[in-house]
Design a protein around this motif. Structure first.
Motif, PDB file in Angstrom:
ATOM      1  N   LEU A 115       0.822  -1.110   0.068  1.00  0.00           N
ATOM      2  CA  LEU A 115       0.040   0.102   0.289  1.00  0.00           C
ATOM      3  C   LEU A 115       0.990   1.095  -0.073  1.00  0.00           C
ATOM      4  O   LEU A 115       2.057   1.174   0.454  1.00  0.00           O
ATOM      5  N   CYS A 116       0.229   2.169  -0.544  1.00  0.00           N
ATOM      6  CA  CYS A 116       0.992   3.604  -0.333  1.00  0.00           C
ATOM      7  C   CYS A 116       0.744   4.125   1.045  1.00  0.00           C
ATOM      8  O   CYS A 116       0.042   3.558   1.895  1.00  0.00           O
ATOM      9  N   LEU A 117       1.634   5.042   1.375  1.00  0.00           N
ATOM     10  CA  LEU A 117       1.975   5.284   2.792  1.00  0.00           C
ATOM     11  C   LEU A 117       0.296   5.996   3.477  1.00  0.00           C
ATOM     12  O   LEU A 117       0.056   5.632   4.578  1.00  0.00           O
ATOM     13  N   SER A 118      -0.332   6.664   2.517  1.00  0.00           N
ATOM     14  CA  SER A 118      -1.547   7.191   2.952  1.00  0.00           C
ATOM     15  C   SER A 118      -2.437   6.173   3.339  1.00  0.00           C
ATOM     16  O   SER A 118      -3.335   6.206   4.271  1.00  0.00           O
ATOM     17  N   CYS A 119      -2.716   5.073   2.398  1.00  0.00           N
ATOM     18  CA  CYS A 119      -3.680   4.155   2.559  1.00  0.00           C
ATOM     19  C   CYS A 119      -3.403   3.160   3.750  1.00  0.00           C
ATOM     20  O   CYS A 119      -4.026   2.689   4.564  1.00  0.00           O
ATOM     21  N   TRP A 120      -1.914   2.834   3.994  1.00  0.00           N
ATOM     22  CA  TRP A 120      -1.319   2.166   4.999  1.00  0.00           C
ATOM     23  C   TRP A 120      -1.679   2.754   6.492  1.00  0.00           C
ATOM     24  O   TRP A 120      -2.160   2.129   7.345  1.00  0.00           O
ATOM     25  N   GLN A 121      -1.770   4.127   6.346  1.00  0.00           N
ATOM     26  CA  GLN A 121      -1.947   4.844   7.807  1.00  0.00           C
ATOM     27  C   GLN A 121      -3.375   4.872   8.068  1.00  0.00           C
ATOM     28  O   GLN A 121      -3.866   5.078   9.181  1.00  0.00           O
ATOM     29  N   THR A 122      -4.388   4.454   7.236  1.00  0.00           N
ATOM     30  CA  THR A 122      -5.875   4.419   7.317  1.00  0.00           C
ATOM     31  C   THR A 122      -6.101   3.022   7.535  1.00  0.00           C
ATOM     32  O   THR A 122      -7.374   2.740   8.008  1.00  0.00           O
ATOM     33  N   LEU A 123      -5.279   2.117   7.502  1.00  0.00           N
ATOM     34  CA  LEU A 123      -5.597   0.590   7.714  1.00  0.00           C
ATOM     35  C   LEU A 123      -5.848   0.322   9.081  1.00  0.00           C
ATOM     36  O   LEU A 123      -4.905   1.020   9.849  1.00  0.00           O
ATOM     37  N   GLU A 124      -6.786   0.238   9.703  1.00  0.00           N
ATOM     38  CA  GLU A 124      -6.929  -0.150  11.108  1.00  0.00           C
ATOM     39  C   GLU A 124      -6.592  -1.553  11.688  1.00  0.00           C
ATOM     40  O   GLU A 124      -7.236  -2.492  11.861  1.00  0.00           O
ATOM     41  N   LEU A 125      -5.081  -1.478  11.968  1.00  0.00           N
ATOM     42  CA  LEU A 125      -4.601  -2.538  12.582  1.00  0.00           C
ATOM     43  C   LEU A 125      -5.073  -2.903  13.983  1.00  0.00           C
ATOM     44  O   LEU A 125      -5.368  -2.006  14.631  1.00  0.00           O
TER      45      LEU A 125
END
Length: 281
Positions: free
Chosen positions: A64-74
């Motif tokens: 994922l790009c950084l922006s999408c990775w940061q919105t992934l709710e791990l």
């Protein structure tokens, strides 16, 4: 774009095989390593990879790009010991959520990498329905932390099976792909055909909990070759997403009826019961 990349997946594998001479030497290893890095550099330059969510360019395939990775709710502690869903505050070790206390599942524990919303939902849909099987490696990497808590050397990693007719239509079982990719990093025993689906069921999307349970009732059986090994076994069921849990609970009931000592569930994403909707996959 994903089809173009998937057609090139044999190239790194070919380099992997080339890295294994009969009498390996430090010089050969260094040369092969440089060749592999050079090959990946050329491929990345010729065919830039894109984020599967927003299509922005990313450096490596399947990420994922950084922006999408940061919105992934791990999902991280604290979470329910039984359902694996996040808890709003720390309740101490082995705490159960209210949902688990009121309606405990037939499996023993569930663990997931992320909550099933936003990017996680889009990733599952692309992987499961749009044929983007390259995502399997990325999803499996995300699942490793959760898997480490469940999987031991004697554990059987078993995918939730598809009916043969649906497998012909889709051409792949997304759960089996995840088992293979997760299994490469863990010590558990991968068993791709431990369970079979004895009849074709309707899609679970749009069904309420009771209808989902009825839909999969009696739809699974243990493969003949696995049956002698089930007694006393620890089985980890692997799937892409956990919603109401009707499918994995039916699988767990079948396994435990045959003598399995413990059945856990490992998925990439799960739906928080507090935010459940009927259109969850």
């Amino acid at each position: 774009m994903s089809d173009k990349f998937s057609s090139l997946e044999w190239l790194p594998d070919a380099v992997d095989r080339a890295e294994q001479p009969l009498k390996p030497s430090l010089r050969n290893i260094k040369v092969a390593s440089h060749l592999r890095r050079g090959l990946h550099f050329v491929l990345d330059a010729l065919f830039p990879h894109s984020c599967p969510i927003c299509t922005d360019l990313v450096q490596g395939e399947g990420g994922l790009c950084l922006s999408c990775w940061q919105t992934l709710e791990l999902i991280s502690p604290p979470y329910c010991e039984r359902l694996g869903v996040p808890l709003h505050y720390e309740l101490g070790p082995n705490a159960w959520s209210a949902t688990a206390l009121v309606n405990p599942p037939d499996y023993d524990r569930a663990r997931a990498a992320a909550l099933y919303n936003g990017p996680a939902r889009e990733l599952v849909k692309r992987f499961k329905f749009y044929g983007e099987i390259r995502l399997s490696k990325f999803l499996a990497r995300c699942m490793l932390n959760a898997a480490a808590e469940l999987v031991e050397a004697e554990s059987f990693l078993v995918p939730v099976p598809l009916h043969s007719s649906r497998l012909r239509e889709r051409t792949y079982n997304q759960s089996a792909l995840l088992v293979k990719d997760v299994g490469r990093h863990l010590s558990g025993q991968v068993l791709l055909d431990g369970l079979v689906r004895t009849r074709r069921t309707n899609q679970q999307v749009g069904l309420k909990r009771g209808a989902r349970t009825a839909n999969v009732k009696g739809a699974f059986a243990i493969a003949d070759h696995f049956l002698p090994k089930v007694s006393g076994a620890h089985v980890v069921l692997v799937d892409d997403v956990l919603t109401t849990g009707a499918t994995v609970e039916e699988c767990a009931r079948v396994l435990k009826a045959a003598g399995a000592e413990q059945v856990d569930v490992l998925v990439f994403a799960l739906v928080d019961p507090e935010n459940m909707s009927d259109d969850s996959d």
